[in-house]
Design a protein around this motif. Structure first.
Motif, mmCIF file in Angstrom:
data_model
loop_
_atom_site.group_PDB
_atom_site.id
_atom_site.type_symbol
_atom_site.label_atom_id
_atom_site.label_comp_id
_atom_site.label_asym_id
_atom_site.label_seq_id
_atom_site.Cartn_x
_atom_site.Cartn_y
_atom_site.Cartn_z
ATOM 1 N N LEU A 57 56.752 66.646 81.415
ATOM 2 C CA LEU A 57 56.863 65.228 81.087
ATOM 3 C C LEU A 57 58.212 64.906 80.461
ATOM 4 O O LEU A 57 58.848 63.900 80.788
ATOM 5 C CB LEU A 57 55.740 64.857 80.104
ATOM 6 C CG LEU A 57 55.495 63.378 79.871
ATOM 7 C CD1 LEU A 57 54.978 62.723 81.118
ATOM 8 C CD2 LEU A 57 54.499 63.206 78.736
ATOM 9 N N LEU A 58 58.647 65.762 79.548
ATOM 10 C CA LEU A 58 59.881 65.461 78.827
ATOM 11 C C LEU A 58 61.102 66.051 79.526
ATOM 12 O O LEU A 58 62.236 65.751 79.150
ATOM 13 C CB LEU A 58 59.797 65.997 77.386
ATOM 14 C CG LEU A 58 58.627 65.428 76.578
ATOM 15 C CD1 LEU A 58 58.505 66.118 75.233
ATOM 16 C CD2 LEU A 58 58.785 63.925 76.376
ATOM 17 N N GLY A 59 60.875 66.881 80.566
ATOM 18 C CA GLY A 59 62.005 67.554 81.208
ATOM 19 C C GLY A 59 62.444 66.907 82.513
ATOM 20 O O GLY A 59 63.608 67.043 82.903
ATOM 21 N N SER A 60 61.543 66.183 83.166
ATOM 22 C CA SER A 60 61.939 65.711 84.502
ATOM 23 C C SER A 60 62.563 64.324 84.437
ATOM 24 O O SER A 60 62.189 63.500 83.610
ATOM 25 C CB SER A 60 60.721 65.688 85.428
ATOM 26 O OG SER A 60 60.295 64.380 85.623
ATOM 27 N N THR A 61 63.533 64.076 85.305
ATOM 28 C CA THR A 61 64.246 62.800 85.281
ATOM 29 C C THR A 61 63.341 61.640 85.677
ATOM 30 O O THR A 61 63.503 60.528 85.183
ATOM 31 C CB THR A 61 65.458 62.828 86.241
ATOM 32 O OG1 THR A 61 65.028 63.405 87.476
ATOM 33 C CG2 THR A 61 66.598 63.616 85.654
ATOM 34 N N THR A 62 62.361 61.880 86.557
ATOM 35 C CA THR A 62 61.430 60.824 86.953
ATOM 36 C C THR A 62 60.755 60.242 85.720
ATOM 37 O O THR A 62 60.694 59.023 85.532
ATOM 38 C CB THR A 62 60.313 61.397 87.856
ATOM 39 O OG1 THR A 62 60.855 62.473 88.608
ATOM 40 C CG2 THR A 62 59.728 60.320 88.744
#
Lengths: 266, 285, 358
Positions: free
Chosen positions: B59-64
């Motif tokens: 959740l906190l790592g992906s750019t989406t």
């Protein structure tokens, strides 16, 4: 000077102008929807080419609209009663109690109001799936009760703050048992708070969308769910008709509340 | 020891001990259908599909998802700023204007607040659409040539949300401004302050706790809003609350849904605590 | 011995470490007007609340006609009460308020109407039946409250500072009404106040409360003329206290040396627990006489200020060692003409009329 209406100088037209614009901003969409609900244009062109009742006819011809309105009404009515009763008891306990953690408890009771509804909706949905309450009237009532209850606790709590406990004591010395005193004296004396609690609880349930979306099933829909589902398809003027009825209902409630306040003063 | 216990305090103490029972129904309701389900959801966020923090990492790592956070904070921030900038002057006027007129304005504010949320959002969907009144008016006035895209983007969301949040700024601010003694400003004027100085040195500082508190409240409410962003924003401009709903409803991914819900919950509670602790106007006064 | 009408026996009330009532014992005769007088926090209201049943005592008992009241809940005690705050039921009219206790007791309609109008007549509010409490003055509201408390003929009426929210003139008017109503109905009244003037005006007997105990019970005159403690002496009437040295004491009389060397004998002595060598001497301002020339056994003072108060004149003076004494002289007293601020003067008094507290 800045807080004297007569002495505002050039600020006054500026403030009045801005306030007038804000009023227009707030009221125009509502007026606009009401007007469009009588317009003949399927594409909601304004001003409408001609006037018609056909959207209202379509609305009333579809039993699903009526059914969802009745469902909303039933759920809101039950939620109102439960919210007022449980809220009165809780407000009484918070007002009179001196038990440990009273303030923490008050804060806890009010959290469902400040928490994002979607979090509550998703959490309840998960629980109700396991308990078999998803898509049931009971599930709906519990969900709406959670967000209606804070309104009752606040309204009735405020009224109880302004009510002198000695009056209840006086009733008790007059021979009334504690519960008799509460029902015959305290409840009528805080009736404005109870009335406000009832209106807010009703509206909280009646207008509620997010929880309802998660609690609904294809066969059990409240009016907001029905509007929501239709809206996701297209912007049909039937919704303008439904919205106008809701707005009329809101105005009716406001007038009732205003009359009630006036009646209390007289 | 003998301490003078005022009889009043004493009376309250003794007579009101039995009242815990009254809060039990509410407490049971909140415990079973609020605390337990929320905790269960949070459990699932670290247990599904496998125990661990991978949901949060994703959740906190992906750019989406970062875009979703960006959208959420941008819209909430914009809505807050606009609502406060517009709301403050209105509240100011309402606080000092003759009752006859302020009652009318108040009725309008309350009517808009009480009107069904979907009805209001629907109104903006219609008003802001390509062929809607707003675009038509702007073209007729010669401000634009071609209709602007006002819905299915963050512009629409911001307008719709500002509409909803304005009353929540104005109403509390009226109370704050009414509680400021006009004599203070008369005194400032007599001390030689001009209007601008009166405003920046006296009125604004005195109302700042109220403004900050109201702004924070609006910001928090905007962060978690679901209906208006979903209808006016379109799918490509998702906000956090929509993300939570989407994980659960469309993707049936309870792990990610729980994680997103927790993020929303934590941000809300932290900001709420800040508001209670530092900005509560009732406490400051 | 005949059994007392109302008997409060060794009442004690504590909240954890805090002692609200230490030890209160008191008998009240039927038809008596008994006032609990004391400063706030002295335990007088708590005692009243225990009588009403709003609080339970930690220890002790209350007997009405020989029967303990403690196991009876408030609403079955059949006691009347008028509260400090206005406690009329806001949603009911005056008539309905007064009828309330009768409705609870399921009295018949006709009798209710008759008794309500009688009760309202008693408090001189006939014709106010249909008025809402919010439209009445504070004094009228308290009179309705009185009617409501008396309409069911309770054997005992409790009044908890019922006039404290009213202004002085109205207060005196209603005090007069209360006295009249007490005489007309013969109801036993327990009245709580911190206002000594009110207590003196109304009561048959006064119980002076201090720090959770009764210091003295007696008629107003007894308390004034013969205070049992320093506290009572200071609370009832106007008072000066000066320090004195006890030279000898016997049979309740003492020989004292005042500052400046004056020795007086035959002063009524109220020994405290300590019985030390120093004592506090009570000098009532109106029992002091003042003269501009030296008198035998007089107390030398300097005139600080002279204030005209209408029917009398207050002279404030200072003794050699800095203690202030005020003297009250009737208007036109001859000494006034011959003194002015800063002068030396002499105070004299009858030793029998003073009291010493060790």
């Amino acid at each position: 000077m800045l807080l004297d209406f007569e002495k505002l100088g050039i600020l006054r037209p500026f403030l009045i102008g801005l306030t007038a614009l804000v009023c227009l901003f707030l009221i125009l969409p509502i007026v606009f929807i009401a007007a469009l609900s009588f317009g003949s244009s399927q594409w909601l062109i304004f001003p409408p080419p001609s006037w018609t009742f056909k959207w209202y006819q379509m609305l009333f011809a579809d039993p699903r609209w009526l059914y969802s309105a009745l469902t909303s009404l039933k759920i809101a009515a039950i939620v109102t009663v439960l919210s007022v009763v449980i809220g009165f008891l809780a407000a009484l306990g918070l007002n009179r109690g001196s038990f440990f953690g009273r303030e923490a408890l008050r804060a806890l009771f009010l959290t469902p109001m400040i928490l994002p509804v979607v979090v509550l909706a998703v959490a309840l949905y998960a629980l109700f799936l396991q308990l078999g309450l998803a898509g049931t009237t009971v599930g709906f009532i519990i969900a709406h009760l959670l967000i209606a209850l804070p309104f009752s606790i606040i309204s009735i709590g405020n009224a109880l703050e302004g009510f002198d406990k000695s009056i209840e004591d006086a009733a008790i010395l007059c021979g009334a048992s504690p519960w008799e005193a509460r029902i015959r004296v305290t409840v009528p004396a805080v009736s404005h708070g109870i009335f406000a609690a009832a209106i807010f609880s009703f509206l909280a349930s009646w207008d509620e969308v997010v929880l309802a979306i998660f609690m609904a099933s294809p066969t059990l829909q409240t009016l907001p769910v029905k509007i929501w589902a239709t809206l996701r398809q297209d912007l049909t003027p039937v919704i303008a008709a439904a919205s106008t009825i809701l707005i009329a209902f809101t105005i009716l409630l406001m007038v009732l509340a205003a009359l009630f306040r006036k009646g209390r003063k007289a | 020891m003998v301490v003078s216990a005022t009889t009043d305090g004493g009376q309250r103490k003794i007579r009101r001990n039995g009242s815990f029972g009254y809060v039990v129904p509410a407490l049971l309701l909140i415990a079973f259908f609020f605390i337990i389900p929320v905790l269960m959801l949070l459990m699932r966020s670290v247990l599904e599909p496998t125990p661990g923090l991978q949901n949060y990492r994703e959740l906190l790592g992906s750019t989406t998802y970062l875009r979703v956070f960006m959208n959420t904070f941008t819209v909430a921030g914009l809505v807050t700023v606009v609502a406060v900038v517009i709301g403050f002057p209105v509240a100011w006027l309402l606080a000092i204007m003759p009752d006859k007129w302020s009652r009318l304005v108040m009725a309008i504010i309350i009517l808009s607040m009480w009107t069904n949320l979907l009805a209001r959002t629907y109104a903006w969907m219609v008003l802001l659409q390509r062929t809607g009144v707003v675009n038509k008016m702007l073209i007729n006035l010669g401000i634009i040539d071609k209709p602007l895209a006002l819905v299915n983007n963050l512009v629409g969301v911001t307008i719709g949300m500002t509409y909803i949040m304005l009353p929540f700024v104005i109403l509390p601010l009226i109370g704050i401004l009414k509680s400021i003694d006009p004599a203070v400003l008369r005194a400032a004027a007599l001390c030689g302050a001009n209007k601008r100085q009166c405003f920046t040195r006296v009125l604004l500082p005195l109302s700042l706790p109220g403004i900050a508190s109201g702004a924070l409240m609006v910001f928090v409410m905007s962060l978690g809003y679901y209906v208006t962003p979903a209808l006016l924003g379109g799918t490509s401009n998702m906000m956090l609350a929509e993300l939570v709903a989407q994980f659960v409803q469309s993707l049936v991914n309870w792990g990610m849904g729980g994680a997103a819900a927790l993020v929303l919950l934590v941000v809300t509670l932290v900001l709420y605590a800040v508001q209670l602790k530092f900005l509560n106007p009732n406490r400051a006064r | 011995m005949t059994q007392p009408f109302l008997s409060i026996k060794g009442i004690r009330k504590t909240y954890g470490q805090v002692i609200a009532v230490k030890n209160v014992t008191l008998d009240v005769a039927q038809g008596e007007f008994m006032t609990f007088l004391g400063p706030s926090g002295s335990g007088k209201s708590t005692t009243l609340y225990i009588l009403a049943g709003f609080q339970d005592p930690t220890d002790g008992d209350i007997l009405l006609n020989g029967q303990s009241l403690l196991s009876t809940p408030s609403h079955k005690r059949n006691i009347g009460m008028v509260f400090q705050r206005y406690t009329l039921f806001p949603h009911l009219t005056v008539g309905e308020n007064v009828a309330f206790p009768l409705r609870i007791r399921r009295v018949g309609q006709a009798e209710i109407a008759e008794r309500v109008s009688k009760a309202l007549k008693l408090v001189r509010l006939e014709g106010f039946e249909d008025r809402k409490p919010a439209l009445m003055s504070g004094g009228q509201q308290q009179r309705v409250a009185l009617a409501r408390a008396l309409v069911y003929n309770p054997p005992v009426l409790l009044m908890d500072e019922p006039l404290s929210a009213l202004d002085k003139k109205l207060r005196e008017e209603i005090q007069f009404e209360i006295r009249r109503i007490h005489q007309e109905t013969g109801v036993t009244i327990l009245y709580v106040t911190h206002d000594q003037e009110e207590a003196l005006r109304l009561s048959d007997r006064i119980a002076v409360f201090s720090q959770g105990e009764i210091d003295q019970i007696g008629t107003g005159q007894e308390l004034y003329a013969n205070p049992a403690t320093h506290f009572v002496a200071g609370f009832i009437g106007d008072s000066n206290f000066i320090n004195a040295e006890v030279l000898s004491s016997a049979d309740g009389k003492a020989k004292l040396a005042l500052p400046g060397g004056t020795v007086i004998d035959g002063v009524p002595m109220h020994a405290g627990k300590t019985g030390g060598k120093s004592a506090s001497l009570l000098l009532r301002p109106e029992r002091l006489s003042l003269s501009s020339h030296q008198v035998a056994n007089g107390l030398a003072v300097t005139i600080n200020d002279i204030t005209f108060l209408g029917n009398n004149i207050e002279v404030s003076t200072r003794t050699g060692n800095g203690e202030s004494l005020s003297v009250r002289l009737p208007f036109g007293h001859e000494a006034i003409a011959s003194i002015s601020r800063g002068d030396q003067a002499w105070l004299s008094f009858e030793p029998k009329s003073t009291h010493a507290f060790a």
